[in-house]
Design a protein around this motif. Structure first.
Motif, PDB file in Angstrom:
ATOM      1  N   LEU A  21       8.516  -1.382   6.033  1.00  0.00           N
ATOM      2  CA  LEU A  21       7.629  -2.306   6.722  1.00  0.00           C
ATOM      3  C   LEU A  21       7.881  -2.227   8.212  1.00  0.00           C
ATOM      4  CD1 LEU A  21       9.145  -5.178   7.806  1.00  0.00           C
ATOM      5  CD2 LEU A  21       9.425  -5.393   5.338  1.00  0.00           C
ATOM      6  N   TRP A  22       6.855  -2.605   8.969  1.00  0.00           N
ATOM      7  CA  TRP A  22       6.942  -2.708  10.423  1.00  0.00           C
ATOM      8  C   TRP A  22       6.657  -4.143  10.792  1.00  0.00           C
ATOM      9  CZ3 TRP A  22       3.147  -3.992  14.143  1.00  0.00           C
ATOM     10  CH2 TRP A  22       3.527  -3.767  15.463  1.00  0.00           C
ATOM     11  N   THR A  23       7.469  -4.687  11.683  1.00  0.00           N
ATOM     12  CA  THR A  23       7.277  -6.054  12.142  1.00  0.00           C
ATOM     13  C   THR A  23       7.693  -6.132  13.602  1.00  0.00           C
ATOM     14  OG1 THR A  23       7.660  -8.388  11.585  1.00  0.00           O
ATOM     15  CG2 THR A  23       9.561  -6.890  11.403  1.00  0.00           C
ATOM     16  N   ASN A  24       7.705  -7.324  14.139  1.00  0.00           N
ATOM     17  CA  ASN A  24       8.147  -7.546  15.514  1.00  0.00           C
ATOM     18  C   ASN A  24       9.279  -8.561  15.516  1.00  0.00           C
ATOM     19  OD1 ASN A  24       6.305  -6.106  17.596  1.00  0.00           O
ATOM     20  ND2 ASN A  24       4.943  -6.807  15.976  1.00  0.00           N
ATOM     21  N   ASN A  69      11.271  -1.377  12.425  1.00  0.00           N
ATOM     22  CA  ASN A  69      11.033  -0.760  11.109  1.00  0.00           C
ATOM     23  C   ASN A  69      12.177  -1.153  10.191  1.00  0.00           C
ATOM     24  OD1 ASN A  69       8.591   0.952  11.470  1.00  0.00           O
ATOM     25  ND2 ASN A  69       9.821   1.781  13.130  1.00  0.00           N
ATOM     26  N   TRP A  70      11.812  -1.581   9.005  1.00  0.00           N
ATOM     27  CA  TRP A  70      12.776  -2.020   7.985  1.00  0.00           C
ATOM     28  C   TRP A  70      12.539  -1.198   6.723  1.00  0.00           C
ATOM     29  CZ3 TRP A  70      16.201  -6.287   8.496  1.00  0.00           C
ATOM     30  CH2 TRP A  70      16.096  -6.968   9.706  1.00  0.00           C
ATOM     31  N   THR A  71      13.614  -0.941   5.950  1.00  0.00           N
ATOM     32  CA  THR A  71      13.537  -0.136   4.742  1.00  0.00           C
ATOM     33  C   THR A  71      14.330  -0.806   3.613  1.00  0.00           C
ATOM     34  OG1 THR A  71      13.384   1.888   6.033  1.00  0.00           O
ATOM     35  CG2 THR A  71      14.040   2.138   3.741  1.00  0.00           C
ATOM     36  N   LEU A  72      13.788  -0.715   2.414  1.00  0.00           N
ATOM     37  CA  LEU A  72      14.487  -1.152   1.209  1.00  0.00           C
ATOM     38  C   LEU A  72      14.447  -0.007   0.210  1.00  0.00           C
ATOM     39  CD1 LEU A  72      15.801  -3.336  -0.614  1.00  0.00           C
ATOM     40  CD2 LEU A  72      13.478  -3.950  -1.322  1.00  0.00           C
ATOM     41  N   GLU A  73      15.616   0.457  -0.191  1.00  0.00           N
ATOM     42  CA  GLU A  73      15.732   1.438  -1.275  1.00  0.00           C
ATOM     43  C   GLU A  73      15.709   0.680  -2.588  1.00  0.00           C
ATOM     44  OE1 GLU A  73      15.635   4.654  -0.630  1.00  0.00           O
ATOM     45  OE2 GLU A  73      15.858   4.432   1.543  1.00  0.00           O
ATOM     46  N   LEU A  74      14.762   1.033  -3.472  1.00  0.00           N
ATOM     47  CA  LEU A  74      14.634   0.322  -4.751  1.00  0.00           C
ATOM     48  C   LEU A  74      15.566   0.883  -5.809  1.00  0.00           C
ATOM     49  CD1 LEU A  74      10.774  -0.099  -4.867  1.00  0.00           C
ATOM     50  CD2 LEU A  74      12.484  -1.771  -4.170  1.00  0.00           C
ATOM     51  N   VAL A  85       0.838  -1.197   0.000  1.00  0.00           N
ATOM     52  CA  VAL A  85       0.000   0.000   0.000  1.00  0.00           C
ATOM     53  C   VAL A  85       0.871   1.244   0.000  1.00  0.00           C
ATOM     54  CG1 VAL A  85      -1.923  -1.163   1.159  1.00  0.00           C
ATOM     55  CG2 VAL A  85      -0.215   0.048   2.523  1.00  0.00           C
ATOM     56  N   ALA A  86       0.302   2.342  -0.465  1.00  0.00           N
ATOM     57  CA  ALA A  86       1.019   3.609  -0.500  1.00  0.00           C
ATOM     58  C   ALA A  86       1.239   4.109   0.924  1.00  0.00           C
ATOM     59  CB  ALA A  86       0.238   4.639  -1.307  1.00  0.00           C
ATOM     60  N   ASP A  87       2.408   4.664   1.164  1.00  0.00           N
ATOM     61  CA  ASP A  87       2.744   5.292   2.440  1.00  0.00           C
ATOM     62  C   ASP A  87       2.418   6.777   2.340  1.00  0.00           C
ATOM     63  OD1 ASP A  87       4.004   5.108   5.097  1.00  0.00           O
ATOM     64  OD2 ASP A  87       5.604   6.316   4.228  1.00  0.00           O
ATOM     65  N   ASP A  88       2.407   7.459   3.466  1.00  0.00           N
ATOM     66  CA  ASP A  88       2.191   8.906   3.451  1.00  0.00           C
ATOM     67  C   ASP A  88       3.375   9.651   2.841  1.00  0.00           C
ATOM     68  OD1 ASP A  88      -0.269   8.556   4.643  1.00  0.00           O
ATOM     69  OD2 ASP A  88       0.519   8.807   6.678  1.00  0.00           O
ATOM     70  N   GLU A  89       4.563   9.053   2.908  1.00  0.00           N
ATOM     71  CA  GLU A  89       5.761   9.656   2.311  1.00  0.00           C
ATOM     72  C   GLU A  89       5.719   9.471   0.792  1.00  0.00           C
ATOM     73  OE1 GLU A  89       8.589  11.218   3.693  1.00  0.00           O
ATOM     74  OE2 GLU A  89       7.318  11.349   5.474  1.00  0.00           O
ATOM     75  N   PRO A  90       6.035  10.507   0.027  1.00  0.00           N
ATOM     76  CA  PRO A  90       6.040  10.365  -1.437  1.00  0.00           C
ATOM     77  C   PRO A  90       7.048   9.295  -1.882  1.00  0.00           C
ATOM     78  CG  PRO A  90       6.258  12.669  -0.794  1.00  0.00           C
ATOM     79  CD  PRO A  90       6.369  11.851   0.459  1.00  0.00           C
ATOM     80  N   ALA A  91       6.702   8.565  -2.918  1.00  0.00           N
ATOM     81  CA  ALA A  91       7.556   7.544  -3.530  1.00  0.00           C
ATOM     82  C   ALA A  91       7.871   6.384  -2.593  1.00  0.00           C
ATOM     83  CB  ALA A  91       8.846   8.162  -4.080  1.00  0.00           C
ATOM     84  N   THR A  92       7.093   6.245  -1.506  1.00  0.00           N
ATOM     85  CA  THR A  92       7.317   5.172  -0.538  1.00  0.00           C
ATOM     86  C   THR A  92       6.066   4.311  -0.431  1.00  0.00           C
ATOM     87  OG1 THR A  92       8.861   6.527   0.727  1.00  0.00           O
ATOM     88  CG2 THR A  92       7.902   4.650   1.875  1.00  0.00           C
ATOM     89  N   ALA A  93       6.282   2.999  -0.447  1.00  0.00           N
ATOM     90  CA  ALA A  93       5.201   2.035  -0.260  1.00  0.00           C
ATOM     91  C   ALA A  93       5.453   1.265   1.031  1.00  0.00           C
ATOM     92  CB  ALA A  93       5.151   1.066  -1.433  1.00  0.00           C
ATOM     93  N   LYS A  94       4.373   0.672   1.552  1.00  0.00           N
ATOM     94  CA  LYS A  94       4.485  -0.157   2.749  1.00  0.00           C
ATOM     95  C   LYS A  94       4.123  -1.596   2.403  1.00  0.00           C
ATOM     96  CE  LYS A  94       1.753   2.462   5.366  1.00  0.00           C
ATOM     97  NZ  LYS A  94       1.046   3.036   6.528  1.00  0.00           N
ATOM     98  N   LEU A  95       4.991  -2.510   2.769  1.00  0.00           N
ATOM     99  CA  LEU A  95       4.695  -3.927   2.694  1.00  0.00           C
ATOM    100  C   LEU A  95       3.937  -4.266   3.972  1.00  0.00           C
ATOM    101  CD1 LEU A  95       7.131  -6.710   1.631  1.00  0.00           C
ATOM    102  CD2 LEU A  95       5.665  -7.016   3.614  1.00  0.00           C
ATOM    103  N   ARG A  96       2.764  -4.882   3.830  1.00  0.00           N
ATOM    104  CA  ARG A  96       1.916  -5.149   4.995  1.00  0.00           C
ATOM    105  C   ARG A  96       1.488  -6.612   5.042  1.00  0.00           C
ATOM    106  NH1 ARG A  96      -0.412  -0.400   7.345  1.00  0.00           N
ATOM    107  NH2 ARG A  96      -0.117  -1.680   9.184  1.00  0.00           N
ATOM    108  N   ILE A  97       1.243  -7.077   6.206  1.00  0.00           N
ATOM    109  CA  ILE A  97       0.598  -8.341   6.574  1.00  0.00           C
ATOM    110  C   ILE A  97       1.022  -9.559   5.746  1.00  0.00           C
ATOM    111  CG2 ILE A  97      -1.287  -7.339   7.880  1.00  0.00           C
ATOM    112  CD1 ILE A  97      -3.117  -7.485   5.501  1.00  0.00           C
ATOM    113  N   LEU A  98       2.332  -9.763   5.668  1.00  0.00           N
ATOM    114  CA  LEU A  98       2.857 -10.996   5.075  1.00  0.00           C
ATOM    115  C   LEU A  98       2.515 -12.154   6.009  1.00  0.00           C
ATOM    116  CD1 LEU A  98       4.700 -12.562   3.049  1.00  0.00           C
ATOM    117  CD2 LEU A  98       6.599 -12.012   4.606  1.00  0.00           C
TER     118      LEU A  98
END
Length: 169
Positions: free
Chosen positions: A127-130, A164-169, A81-94
């Motif tokens: 993405l956010w995880t535990n 919080n994890w980040t991947l630069e594409l 899903v789209a994140d609030d930050e421009p050009a950033t997406a969120k990976l959710r609920i894997l």
């Protein structure tokens, strides 16, 4: 000599666009995380909000969800899903169901998600995880995500460490 199990050829990844898919995502998360970690219904409610927001406001050019099937049965899912930050997406609920783990489904779902993110023009996926979700973290690390921060929190009836994890594409 023991022969390795041949790879399963009956695994497919498809859009989460069939009746029952979204409800299955919520139900599967609730059941699996209760059985595996003892998480309460607060977690299921969080997943339900994520799914409901996606269903109500999805922009198909920038957001998508997938279901993995093994032997014709739902076995996993992931959302982008789209994140609030421009050009950033969120990976959710894997999620990969316990019976389907070890088949490469989690990696296939994340790969599908990241390929879509690139096609949609995102420059970053977060993405956010535990920290207790060890297998998921291994998938994220293998895909190139880096841990950007973590902090303790109390959620879902337990003391956890959110990451919080980040991947630069």
């Amino acid at each position: 000599m023991t022969q390795a199990n041949p790879p399963r050829t009956d695994i497919t990844v498809r859009p989460a666009d069939r009746p029952g898919d979204l409800g299955w995502v919520v139900m599967a998360h609730g059941e699996v995380y209760d059985q595996q970690f003892g998480w309460n219904t607060d977690f299921e409610a969080l997943v339900a909000r994520i799914v409901a927001d996606y269903a109500a406001d999805q922009d198909p050019s920038r957001e998508a969800a997938w279901i993995a099937e093994a032997g014709g049965e739902r076995a996993g899912c992931v959302f982008l899903v789209a994140d609030d930050e421009p050009a950033t997406a969120k990976l959710r609920i894997l999620l990969v169901t316990p019976a389907a783990r070890g088949l490469g489904i989690g990696t296939r779902l994340v790969d599908e998600c990241l390929a879509f993110a690139r096609r949609a023009g995102y420059r970053r996926v977060v993405l956010w995880t535990n920290d207790v979700l060890v297998s998921a973290r291994r998938i994220y690390q293998a895909a190139g995500f880096t841990l950007t921060d973590e902090k303790p929190h109390r959620s879902f009836g337990h003391d956890l460490v959110g990451q919080n994890w980040t991947l630069e594409l």
